[in-house]
Scaffold this active site. Sequence first.
Site, PDB file in Angstrom:
ATOM      1  N   ASP A   1      14.802  -3.408  -2.100  1.00  0.00           N
ATOM      2  CA  ASP A   1      13.968  -3.004  -0.974  1.00  0.00           C
ATOM      3  C   ASP A   1      12.569  -3.547  -1.256  1.00  0.00           C
ATOM      4  O   ASP A   1      12.216  -3.818  -2.407  1.00  0.00           O
ATOM      5  CB  ASP A   1      13.953  -1.479  -0.885  1.00  0.00           C
ATOM      6  CG  ASP A   1      12.972  -0.951   0.132  1.00  0.00           C
ATOM      7  OD1 ASP A   1      12.884  -1.538   1.227  1.00  0.00           O
ATOM      8  OD2 ASP A   1      12.286   0.047  -0.170  1.00  0.00           O
TER       9      ASP A   1
ATOM     10  N   ASP B   1       9.230  -2.466   0.714  1.00  0.00           N
ATOM     11  CA  ASP B   1       8.165  -1.475   0.864  1.00  0.00           C
ATOM     12  C   ASP B   1       8.384  -0.281  -0.065  1.00  0.00           C
ATOM     13  O   ASP B   1       9.468   0.294  -0.123  1.00  0.00           O
ATOM     14  CB  ASP B   1       8.088  -0.992   2.307  1.00  0.00           C
ATOM     15  CG  ASP B   1       7.749  -2.110   3.276  1.00  0.00           C
ATOM     16  OD1 ASP B   1       7.071  -3.058   2.856  1.00  0.00           O
ATOM     17  OD2 ASP B   1       8.172  -2.040   4.441  1.00  0.00           O
TER      18      ASP B   1
END
Length: 334
Positions: free
Chosen positions: A128, A130
């Site tokens: 991922d 963010d």
Amino acid sequence: MEPPVWPALTPSEVTYQAVHLALWRPHNWYFLLNLQPDVCGMAGPTSARISSRHPLSVPQSYSVRSPQGSQLAIRAANPLFPCVKLSKARAVVAAAMEVSKASLGLANRQPSKDVLETWRNADAVCFDVDSTVCLDEGIDELADFCGAGQAVAEWTAKAMTGTVPFEEALSARISLIKPSLSQVEDCLEKSPPRISPGIADLIKKLKAINTEVFLVSGGFRQMIKPVAFQLGIPTENIRANQLLFGTSGESAGFDPTEPTSRSGGKAVAVQQIRQDRGYKTVIMIGDGATDLEARQPGGAVLFICYAGVQMREAVAAKADWTVFDFQELIAELP
């Protein structure tokens, strides 16, 4: 006079949801108590984060030192320090320790032998972006830049905890921001993404053992490409959403055909990666509910929760392994 040194705190004792790992910038450590506009008028801090937008670059410092892993540091002094006294800074650390109590009860803080074996022999690792690869939520940073920060942050929180469908949250946030092409470019130039401490070393180590690295994000390619470039990840290894613009650069929404634009989209993206590349073992690392969704048949075989930026207890509890520092992952690689 020597600055006071606080007792040694390990990464497991202070989570970075309340105190982010200090991010080095030339000549300054930046520390921001998350107060509302009138800094001196608030009764106390609600959270803490490192910020390049509020430099408190001054000679006197107050440090929290960790004997292992990474170092935490807080620097503050005039003109703002009289308002944000050491006692309040201690309160922030106390709040961080309260948040960290949840981590002490997590059974998955110590990985099983099977999890370690899978981690060491993975064909690919999907990250991922963010609050994992980067310290911030990219869409929130863009919203702040465009003047819609608070409303968008609330939708981001709902999306990350899984309380609303991701596509609903994404559509609502883009409708609030309506970013033009020039605003996106200006945001990247003036507020470039801040890479999480330790991630560059982890990616370098994974590459050294021939493990392929992908970025799988509900964020936007336009904001992720500079991150991929900095970390040496090819653009073809990005799976993310695409902002759309009109002929004059005005906002035209986003591409709804991207798998990552909807709930369960990261699972689809990881399944496609595994199928297209012929991988047997793919691992997903992230902080949110959408990352957890990627662990399913045909997709990620493991989900590792990285809680070094955001500690989402419901997500961490369901992970195969929860870590607060990327050094924990590096230490278990061959």
